[in-house]
Scaffold this motif. Structure first.
Motif: not given
Ligand code: LIP
Length: 262
Positions: A67, A83, A85, A87-88, A155-156, A158, A182, A184-185
């Protein structure tokens, strides 16, 4: 394949241990990427550097897609998809839903995947044709769940414009299912599906490093993973659920045209 999996697992565990140890004292200084909400921490970069070093020490010449560092050139048939991390934003806020994700592709097909969730002490593994596992427990996704009883993860992205469409779509989906999560990962969402903690998942605009390893965990648990209109999963769109629920969710999503731009 076993060698790939054990190497990927060793490296994902080492990176996870490093991140767990360093997170409490990490700098709150972050950089942004595609938008002000898309963040990268120094530890995302440190984790990816460690993972790249370990892969290349064991398998010089393999290709790596990460990434943060992009594509490492090479003429090997083997490509590692990383990847450091996933779920940053959770990682930044001290929430436990973040993962180190490492997949191994041979000639473009994912044959092994590891998703380490260090803050939960969970390591998900899968090898092509050999099942999905949480530690030594074999995973099977939930089956026979109708759409109106399904717990659906999503998820959503950016981009603000894309989020406007995603908000409209999720409002319509919410009215037709048991509930929405949701987390986040993406990687953890797909592993949670494999473990029966959610029934289905969909998202627009994820990347191969988000879904490569966890996608294999999900499919090896019995789930179907694809895009819309019979296409394979891709950065454009991912839908995942047991057969039956997959088609119901897919058809609902198609009716909502979730790949449109505002
Ligand atoms: C994130 C994902 C998350 C998704 C975000 C983003 P990051 O990855 O895992 O679920 O909704 O769009 O892609 O940026 O934490 O590696």
């Amino acid at each position: 394949m076993t060698d790939f999996l054990s190497l990927a697992e060793d490296i994902a565990r080492e990176a996870g241990d490093m991140l767990l140890a360093k997170r409490p004292t990490m700098s709150r200084e972050i950089e942004t990427k595609s938008s002000p909400t898309d963040v990268v921490t120094a530890l995302d970069k440190a984790s990816e550097e460690l993972i790249r070093e370990r892969i290349l020490a064991a398998r010089p010449g393999d290709r790596i897609l990460g990434e943060e560092g992009g594509e490492e050139p090479g003429d090997s048939d083997v490509r590692w998809v990383v990847d450091p991390i996933d779920g940053t934003v959770n990682f930044l806020y001290g929430l436990p839903e973040w993962a180190v994700s490492i997949a191994v592709e041979v000639k473009g097909e994912v044959v092994a995947g590891v998703v380490n969730v260090p803050a939960r002490g969970e390591v998900y593994t899968a090898a092509l044709g050999r099942g999905a596992w949480l530690g030594d427990v074999r995973l099977r996704c939930n089956t026979g769940v109708p759409l109106d009883r399904a717990l659906v993860a999503t998820g959503f992205g950016y981009s603000a414009a894309r989020r406007a469409v995603q908000g409209e779509v999720v409002a319509k989906v919410l009215a037709r299912v048991r509930d929405i999560r949701r987390g986040g990962s993406c990687a953890i969402d797909l592993c949670s599906l494999a473990a029966g903690r959610v029934d289905a998942y969909y998202e627009r605009g994820i990347n191969p490093w988000d879904y490569a390893a966890a996608g294999l965990v999900a499919t090896e648990s019995g789930a179907r993973l694809g895009g819309l209109h019979g296409r394979p999963v891709s950065p454009s769109f991912a839908v995942c659920a047991a057969p039956g629920l997959f088609e119901q969710l897919h058809d609902l999503l198609v009716s909502l045209d979730p790949e449109r731009d505002v």
